[in-house]
Motif scaffolding. Structure first.
Motif, short mmCIF file in Angstrom:
data_model
loop_
_atom_site.label_atom_id
_atom_site.label_comp_id
_atom_site.label_asym_id
_atom_site.label_seq_id
_atom_site.Cartn_x
_atom_site.Cartn_y
_atom_site.Cartn_z
N ALA A 350 0.81 -1.22 0.00
CA ALA A 350 0.00 0.00 0.00
C ALA A 350 0.84 1.27 0.00
O ALA A 350 0.47 2.27 -0.62
CB ALA A 350 -0.93 0.01 1.22
N GLU A 351 1.97 1.23 0.70
CA GLU A 351 2.76 2.45 0.89
C GLU A 351 4.17 2.39 0.30
O GLU A 351 4.90 3.39 0.32
CB GLU A 351 2.86 2.78 2.40
CG GLU A 351 1.52 3.00 3.08
CD GLU A 351 0.85 4.32 2.69
OE1 GLU A 351 1.51 5.13 2.00
OE2 GLU A 351 -0.31 4.54 3.09
N GLY A 352 4.58 1.21 -0.21
CA GLY A 352 5.93 1.10 -0.76
C GLY A 352 7.01 1.12 0.29
O GLY A 352 8.15 1.51 0.02
N LEU A 353 6.69 0.70 1.52
CA LEU A 353 7.64 0.71 2.63
C LEU A 353 7.83 -0.70 3.16
O LEU A 353 6.86 -1.36 3.56
CB LEU A 353 7.11 1.60 3.76
CG LEU A 353 6.92 3.09 3.43
CD1 LEU A 353 6.17 3.78 4.57
CD2 LEU A 353 8.25 3.77 3.17
N LEU A 354 9.08 -1.18 3.19
CA LEU A 354 9.38 -2.48 3.78
C LEU A 354 9.92 -2.23 5.18
O LEU A 354 11.12 -2.04 5.39
CB LEU A 354 10.40 -3.24 2.93
CG LEU A 354 10.71 -4.68 3.37
CD1 LEU A 354 9.44 -5.52 3.47
CD2 LEU A 354 11.70 -5.33 2.41
N ILE A 355 9.01 -2.18 6.14
CA ILE A 355 9.39 -1.83 7.50
C ILE A 355 9.64 -3.09 8.32
O ILE A 355 9.37 -4.20 7.90
CB ILE A 355 8.30 -0.95 8.18
CG1 ILE A 355 7.01 -1.74 8.42
CG2 ILE A 355 8.02 0.29 7.34
CD1 ILE A 355 5.98 -0.96 9.22
N GLY A 389 12.92 -3.43 7.29
CA GLY A 389 12.48 -4.80 7.09
C GLY A 389 13.47 -5.64 6.30
O GLY A 389 13.38 -6.87 6.30
N TYR A 390 14.43 -5.01 5.65
CA TYR A 390 15.37 -5.75 4.82
C TYR A 390 16.23 -6.72 5.63
O TYR A 390 16.64 -7.76 5.12
CB TYR A 390 16.27 -4.77 4.05
CG TYR A 390 15.54 -4.03 2.96
CD1 TYR A 390 15.40 -4.58 1.69
CD2 TYR A 390 14.96 -2.79 3.20
CE1 TYR A 390 14.71 -3.90 0.69
CE2 TYR A 390 14.26 -2.11 2.22
CZ TYR A 390 14.15 -2.68 0.96
OH TYR A 390 13.45 -2.01 -0.03
#
Length: 398
Positions: A350-355, A389-390
């Motif tokens: 949804a937001e393009g964020l891998l947290i 999140g990586y």
């Protein structure tokens, strides 16, 4: 070539402060290394002498790191500052998720922008700086992952030896990170409490300073810059609700400490914020105590979780976390593993964020709080993502 000797003198950059026990108020010598209170085994905190002042008079606006708040950090000389550019992380508006959930204002304070990819950089920058100032030559820490990487990096910068004790099941990225910075890495079967037992054993054989969460006074001071920073970024209008993933709880306590300090100086007139502590169902000692299911966490048995940083079965500062929840009219709740994974994927798409999965647990918690009416759609809501999140990709099969 002659030099101006006055330019070579250490620059005093901090306000007056003292070290005292967070419980019994016993005072400790701030010129010596301190751990926790020897009388009641509670955390020692830094108490500043603060007077009304304009933030524009005391914030170093030219400094593009957490050290812009150096006046409120207990380092006596700038020459001992160990910085990798930590802090000043963005507050992002989660517009897509906000629209889906029908929220007026949904923000994410994204700590993945920090050195070593997590908010642990703040606490370890401050703690290693103070250790350097006090002559420490070797540090050790038990960790669920991110604190080990941060300690390794800041000790490398400071020229201090570092030892990291980490659960064997921790994702490989965390292990390689510590080794890359030259740390000694020791792997242990179990969770962070088992790592802490190993640290205690090692300390009997070696002269190394223990940087365990809340078992020394200074990591908390680095973490409190989160509170100063988000208040400044939001033009001194605090959120109505902050959701925080609580393992050891240093950031939860630190944010609240910063709010109290700013109120004493007149930067904010009142604190509307309810602090919400979020844990994993696999390891929810604070939630169990908060709900009255146990007197405290001293005998709690936790399990591993995909949100590695939440696997802290017996947080040393549990009492202080409970005080923050009580003072802020906040609450605590736990999230199942499947919900953490599902919400991590939802935020990503949804937001393009891998947290970090710890941060993803907050979205699941927010949905529960909205459904129960504990949080209202018109309120200003901030999620505190602790890291990238990586590093956790070994935990997931996308």
């Amino acid at each position: 070539m002659k030099t101006n000797s006055s330019l070579m003198e250490p620059t005093v950059i901090t306000s007056l402060y003292q070290l005292k026990c967070s419980s019994c108020q016993a005072v400790y010598d701030s010129t010596q290394l301190q751990t926790f209170c020897t009388s009641c085994q509670s955390p020692i905190i830094t108490a500043f002498e603060l007077a009304p002042a304009s933030p524009f008079e005391v914030i170093d606006v030219a400094e593009r790191s957490m050290w812009r708040y150096a006046k409120f950090l207990p380092l006596l000389s700038r020459k001992h500052r160990v910085s990798l550019g930590e802090g000043l992380t963005p507050i992002l508006e989660l517009s897509t998720l906000g629209n889906i959930l029908g929220l007026d204002k949904l923000w994410l304070k994204d700590e993945s922008f920090n050195p070593t990819g997590s908010f642990k950089a703040r606490g370890l920058s401050m703690a290693v700086s103070k250790a350097k100032e006090l002559g420490v030559e070797a540090c050790i820490v038990p960790t669920a992952g991110n604190a080990g990487g941060a300690l390794s990096a800041y000790c490398a910068k400071a020229g201090i030896q570092s030892t990291v004790v980490m659960p064997k099941h921790t994702p490989e990225a965390f292990k390689k990170e510590c080794l890359a910075f030259g740390a000694e890495l020791i792997l242990v079967d179990g969770l962070i409490n088992d790592c802490a037992q190993k640290v205690a054993s090692i300390k009997k054989e070696r002269n190394c300073f223990d940087m365990s969460t809340m078992k020394e006074p200074y990591r908390l001071e680095g973490k409190k810059t989160l509170g100063y920073e988000l208040a400044e970024q939001l033009n001194w209008n605090l959120p109505d609700v902050i959701l925080y993933p609580a393992g050891g709880g240093t950031g939860l306590i630190g944010i609240w400490k910063a709010f109290q300090e700013m109120k004493r100086m007149g930067w904010i007139t009142h604190i509307p914020t309810r602090m919400i502590a979020v844990q994993a169902e696999n390891c929810q000692p604070l939630v169990a105590t908060f709900k009255g299911l146990q007197p405290n966490c001293s005998n709690y048995q936790g399990k591993a979780t995909v949100a590695n940083g939440l696997a802290v079965p017996r947080p040393f500062a549990e009492r202080m976390m409970l005080e923050v929840l009580a003072e802020s009219n906040g609450s605590a709740l736990a999230i199942a593993e499947a919900e953490i994974i599902d919400n991590l994927k939802e935020i990503s798409t949804a937001e393009g964020l891998l947290i970090a999965p710890e941060g993803a647990a907050l979205l699941a918690a927010l949905k529960k709080l909205l459904k129960s009416g504990q949080v209202q759609p018109y309120e200003k809501i901030l999620l505190l993502n602790t890291g990238s999140g990586y590093k956790y990709l070994d935990n997931f099969d996308f």
